[in-house]
Design a protein around this motif. Structure first.
Motif, PDB file in Angstrom:
ATOM      1  N   TYR A  85       7.476   4.711   7.695  1.00 51.92           N
ATOM      2  CA  TYR A  85       7.055   5.029   6.325  1.00 51.92           C
ATOM      3  C   TYR A  85       5.554   5.306   6.306  1.00 51.92           C
ATOM      4  O   TYR A  85       4.779   4.587   6.928  1.00 51.92           O
ATOM      5  CB  TYR A  85       7.382   3.876   5.386  1.00 51.92           C
ATOM      6  N   SER A  86       5.203   6.360   5.586  1.00 49.96           N
ATOM      7  CA  SER A  86       3.780   6.662   5.441  1.00 49.96           C
ATOM      8  C   SER A  86       3.131   5.743   4.407  1.00 49.96           C
ATOM      9  O   SER A  86       1.972   5.371   4.535  1.00 49.96           O
ATOM     10  CB  SER A  86       3.589   8.119   5.014  1.00 49.96           C
ATOM     11  N   HIS A  87       3.894   5.375   3.374  1.00 56.95           N
ATOM     12  CA  HIS A  87       3.389   4.516   2.302  1.00 56.95           C
ATOM     13  C   HIS A  87       4.470   3.507   1.900  1.00 56.95           C
ATOM     14  O   HIS A  87       5.651   3.851   1.851  1.00 56.95           O
ATOM     15  CB  HIS A  87       3.002   5.334   1.066  1.00 56.95           C
ATOM     16  N   VAL A  88       4.017   2.302   1.593  1.00 57.48           N
ATOM     17  CA  VAL A  88       4.927   1.274   1.086  1.00 57.48           C
ATOM     18  C   VAL A  88       4.280   0.632  -0.138  1.00 57.48           C
ATOM     19  O   VAL A  88       3.115   0.222  -0.105  1.00 57.48           O
ATOM     20  CB  VAL A  88       5.243   0.194   2.143  1.00 57.48           C
ATOM     21  N   ILE A  89       5.049   0.553  -1.223  1.00 62.06           N
ATOM     22  CA  ILE A  89       4.569  -0.013  -2.495  1.00 62.06           C
ATOM     23  C   ILE A  89       5.328  -1.306  -2.740  1.00 62.06           C
ATOM     24  O   ILE A  89       6.566  -1.319  -2.756  1.00 62.06           O
ATOM     25  CB  ILE A  89       4.809   0.975  -3.656  1.00 62.06           C
ATOM     26  N   VAL A  90       4.597  -2.400  -2.939  1.00 57.82           N
ATOM     27  CA  VAL A  90       5.216  -3.716  -3.076  1.00 57.82           C
ATOM     28  C   VAL A  90       4.763  -4.368  -4.374  1.00 57.82           C
ATOM     29  O   VAL A  90       3.557  -4.477  -4.636  1.00 57.82           O
ATOM     30  CB  VAL A  90       4.857  -4.629  -1.886  1.00 57.82           C
ATOM     31  N   SER A  91       5.714  -4.816  -5.186  1.00 61.37           N
ATOM     32  CA  SER A  91       5.389  -5.561  -6.403  1.00 61.37           C
ATOM     33  C   SER A  91       5.366  -7.048  -6.108  1.00 61.37           C
ATOM     34  O   SER A  91       6.231  -7.563  -5.388  1.00 61.37           O
ATOM     35  CB  SER A  91       6.419  -5.265  -7.494  1.00 61.37           C
TER      36      SER A  91
END
Length: 412
Positions: free
Chosen positions: A45-51
């Protein structure tokens, strides 16, 4: 480009996947932290968004640490929420900074978060975790109540910093609704104001060189650069958080220290972003109980906590104080006990302050012969010591004995 998203916020997911990103991207929605940690191995993955809503603090820290070590090429951004107490939010921010991770601070709307992520993915903005050690420090002043003398105190500290340190000191008026600083400094000709930079702020193209060029440099305070505030009051709500953050980060690069003043009301991007981005936050109040009790509690404690700001992170500056308080009046000790904040200083009530402001002679309040000079200098020196700012070399005047010896040497 493959992007992973760990969030159960349906509105945010819809905003990102169907509205914000016009170009097709490969998205992977993770349902849990376990899913994220173990299935991310299947594909890079180039980007990972985590809440941060999806796991406890310890689990989140462990997960992010593991991903940071295993997937060095993956950029990670953490979405911080206001579901926690302000003190807990500070732990999350500190964790992101220590891990050098990008993050979005609490209190942002779904649309703002989505817009920030778009800019982050596209590479038009850097994350909030970028190191600041070599950049200028931001000191933000906010009044508990409007029209109590916050501008006088903030400009006084900024001008003193400029006079006592060798670097460049910026003063940015971010009071979007009631900027009068140009009047107080007697500037009636053509000058650039914050609203004149809207196009550059919107395009994220403002540079440090451009900011220095448009700032006013009062001759009474060598080293001080002043950016006058927004004069188009009807457009105050048009400034976005991204624009204000861009301005402040450019200011960090342009100045060794930046003093900003924001409006007392938290209904605009400049007040919120100016406080969130600050290294030091100073709340200015008076001995009026409605100011240091009611207004302080409703704004700093109640509204501030919504944006993840810990009230204890503010410094306290009392203004319009009386040198000899009457028995029926509240003292500095009373203000300190009520707010439970560290009192960084006080500024007395000066009878000529209003007249000098109306005459465009504000800087005369900070002249060495004026009583206000020592009051704002005491506050400024605390910031100089705290941030270890270099001081200008002070040349002491020669004593009469030294002058006599110099005269004799010259005669021979």
């Amino acid at each position: 480009m493959h992007i992973g998203l760990l969030s159960n916020d349906d509105r945010l997911i819809d905003e990102l996947t169907n509205i914000v990103f016009a170009k097709p991207l490969s998205w992977r929605m993770f349902e849990s932290a376990y899913d994220l940690r173990h299935q991310v191995r299947e594909q890079s993955y180039s980007h990972v968004i985590v809440s941060d809503r999806e796991m406890a603090f310890g689990d989140l820290a462990e997960c992010l640490e593991h991903m940071g070590q295993e997937y060095l090429a993956t950029r990670i951004i953490v979405l911080l929420s206001n579901y926690h107490d302000a003190a807990i939010n500070e732990k999350y921010v500190k964790m992101c900074k220590l891990m050098q991770l990008d993050y979005v601070l609490p209190g942002r709307s779904t649309a703002v978060i989505a817009d920030h992520i778009r800019a982050w993915v596209d590479g038009t903005v850097t994350g909030q975790s970028q190191p600041r050690a070599t950049q200028g420090k931001i000191i933000t002043f906010i009044g508990s109540t409007p029209n109590i003398g916050t501008t006088l105190a903030a400009v006084g500290v900024a001008s003193t910093l400029a006079l006592e340190t060798p670097g460049k000191v910026g003063f940015l008026c971010l009071n979007l609704k009631s900027s009068k600083l140009h009047r107080y400094l007697g500037r009636n000709g053509s000058f650039v104001t914050l609203d004149g930079l809207r196009a550059e702020l919107k395009a994220q193209s403002l540079t440090a060189e451009r900011l220095l060029q448009v700032c006013d440099q009062p001759k009474e305070a060598n080293g001080l650069y002043v950016l006058y505030g927004n004069l188009l009051r009807e457009q105050a709500e048009f400034f976005t958080p991204a624009e204000i953050v861009h301005l402040l980060r450019v200011a960090r690069a342009a100045f060794d220290a930046v003093v900003i003043e924001v409006n007392s009301y938290w209904d605009n991007a400049a007040t919120v972003s100016g406080l969130l981005e600050a290294d030091s936050k100073v709340v200015v109040t008076t001995g009026d109980i409605t100011h240091f009790q009611e207004d302080f509690s409703r704004w700093i404690r109640q509204v501030g906590s919504v944006f993840g700001l810990n009230p204890d992170s503010f410094e306290l500056l009392a203004v319009q104080t009386e040198r000899h308080a009457k028995p029926s009046e509240f003292t500095l000790s009373d203000i300190r006990k009520e707010t439970q904040l560290h009192l960084i200083g006080h500024v007395s009530r000066h009878a000529d302050a209003l007249a000098l402001c109306n005459q465009g002679k504000l800087l005369e309040l900070y002249a060495s012969q004026h009583p206000m000079h020592s009051e704002v200098r005491a506050v400024a020196r605390k910031f100089i010591d705290y941030y270890k700012l270099p001081r200008k070399l002070q040349v002491k005047p020669a004593t009469w004995v030294q002058r006599l010896l110099i005269g004799k040497r010259a005669a021979t």
